[in-house]
Design an enzyme around this catalytic site. Structure first.
Site, PDB file in Angstrom:
ATOM      1  N   SER A 121      26.033  47.555 -44.520  1.00 46.93           N
ATOM      2  CA  SER A 121      27.164  47.095 -43.704  1.00 46.93           C
ATOM      3  C   SER A 121      27.549  45.642 -43.974  1.00 46.93           C
ATOM      4  O   SER A 121      28.428  45.104 -43.301  1.00 46.93           O
ATOM      5  CB  SER A 121      26.859  47.297 -42.215  1.00 46.93           C
ATOM      6  OG  SER A 121      25.792  46.477 -41.813  1.00 46.93           O
TER       7      SER A 121
ATOM      8  N   GLY B 231      30.457  44.801 -33.941  1.00 43.67           N
ATOM      9  CA  GLY B 231      30.969  46.016 -33.307  1.00 43.67           C
ATOM     10  C   GLY B 231      32.413  46.258 -33.710  1.00 43.67           C
ATOM     11  O   GLY B 231      32.900  45.666 -34.676  1.00 43.67           O
TER      12      GLY B 231
HETATM   13  N1  ASP Z   1      32.953  43.790 -36.465  1.00 44.91           N
HETATM   14  C1  ASP Z   1      32.927  44.492 -37.721  1.00 44.91           C
HETATM   15  C2  ASP Z   1      34.315  44.991 -38.035  1.00 44.91           C
HETATM   16  O1  ASP Z   1      35.026  45.405 -37.150  1.00 44.91           O
HETATM   17  C3  ASP Z   1      31.971  45.644 -37.756  1.00 44.91           C
HETATM   18  C4  ASP Z   1      30.685  45.490 -36.986  1.00 44.91           C
HETATM   19  O2  ASP Z   1      30.212  44.397 -36.768  1.00 44.91           O
HETATM   20  O3  ASP Z   1      30.119  46.493 -36.564  1.00 44.91           O
HETATM   21  O4  ASP Z   1      34.673  44.998 -39.179  1.00 44.91           O
END
Ligand code: ASP
Length: 342
Positions: free
Chosen positions: A83, A254
């Site tokens: 991620s 998120g």
């Molecule tokens: N905030 C990130 C996004 O929306 C993803 C995450 O942190 O889960 O790209």
């Protein structure tokens, strides 16, 4: 002003209805006499290893800005982390596109959005901050700038992530998964969807150095299988990250769309300015998201993490299972399960 002073003096949680107003109750913290510094905090379990790299800089008197850049390099370079950075899951069309931003103690900031082929987008963001009159570069322009500044063009799509994408492509359903990175949450992670094992999550890192200065960094491959060109909260100053050297810093992880809609990290810092503790400020920002869109919020994760100028920290998330890592001279690799609404 008078009321704020009064609350500060009492140093405890006060229901303001008791003094005839409708202001939301909050915990007013007694600031410690001394700054708790240096210290670094960051999101999720992978924050532990990232903090160690940051700590190498902070513990030898280095600058918070260098610490956060070097800290987030660790997950950016880790192919197993699907991620963030290299090895990140691709978008719907199979392209790995990265978002990152950085902010220093002077209020300088730099950011890249939808950047392809560069393993360390955080360092490109820092270059944007230091070498250009701009704050944000996106897409091809960001890549061109990176290449002109000596960054190497690389293939960031690992075999594992390509395989996950192929698997996902069979159903091609865009479905963010809650808390997928989190070891504390492993036992109860409910969703095992095709290609969705590491669906999203971001490293957001905040540091206070031995001089008492704050900086922050935020980097991610964003939501897996997003539309090509989608930009999340992570590269947006005020949404995914905000630092004010007088007050503190905040970062988020998120579903970025909800964070952008509420300018989340800026909100957290402004609440700390009003006297909220880091955790209460994060909680209030989460509550705004829930209040505006309760039906959406029920099924998504958003977490905020904050560090104030005194080195106090806190976090709050919509869903259970948001972890964060803390590193200072006493707590070298502490992993904390942040509080949550659900
Ligand atoms: N905030 C990130 C996004 O929306 C993803 C995450 O942190 O889960 O790209």
């Amino acid at each position: 002003m008078y009321r704020r002073k009064f609350l500060k003096l009492t140093g405890m949680s006060v229901s303001l209805s008791a003094i005839g107003t409708k202001v939301i109750a909050k915990t007013i913290i007694n600031p410690p006499k001394q700054q708790n510094k240096p210290i670094v905090i960051s999101t999720w379990d992978f924050g532990i290893a990232a903090n160690q790299a940051a700590w190498n800089i902070l513990s030898t008197g280095g600058r918070a800005l260098d610490a956060v850049e070097q800290g987030v390099w660790v997950p950016e370079a880790d192919p197993k982390n699907q991620s963030v950075g290299y090895g990140g899951l691709p978008d719907r069309d199979g392209f790995v596109t990265l978002d990152a931003c950085i902010m220093d103690e002077f209020g300088n900031c730099g950011s890249v959005a939808a950047l392809e082929h560069i393993k360390h987008p955080i360092s490109v963001a820092r270059k944007v901050m230091e070498k250009t009159p701009h704050v944000m570069l996106a897409g091809d322009g960001a890549l061109q700038f990176a290449l002109q500044n000596g960054f190497k063009k690389e293939n960031l799509l690992t075999k594992e992530s390509a395989k996950a994408w192929e698997e996902w492509y069979k159903t091609a359903k865009y479905q963010p998964v809650v808390n997928i990175e989190n070891k504390l949450f492993d036992k109860v992670t409910p969703q095992k969807l095709p290609g969705n094992q590491y669906n999203h999550d971001t490293i957001g890192m905040l540091a206070l150095d031995s001089k008492g200065n704050l900086s922050g960094a935020c980097t991610t491959s964003g939501m897996a299988y997003k539309l090509h060109g989608r930009v999340g909260d992570s590269p947006i100053i005020g949404a995914g990250l905000y630092v004010d050297n007088e007050i503190g810093g905040a970062t988020s992880t998120g579903v970025g769309e909800e964070v952008i809609r509420n300018v989340g990290s800026f909100l957290v810092v402004e609440l700390m300015r009003q006297g909220y503790s880091p955790e209460d400020a994060c909680k209030e920002a989460v509550m705004r998201i829930i209040k505006k869109k309760p039906d959406i919020a029920k099924n998504i994760q958003v977490g905020f993490l904050a560090l104030n100028k005194m080195g106090q920290y806190g976090a709050y998330a919509i869903q259970k299972g948001f972890s964060y890592a803390v590193c200072n001279a006493q707590k070298n690799d502490l992993l904390i399960s942040g509080k949550s609404y659900y």
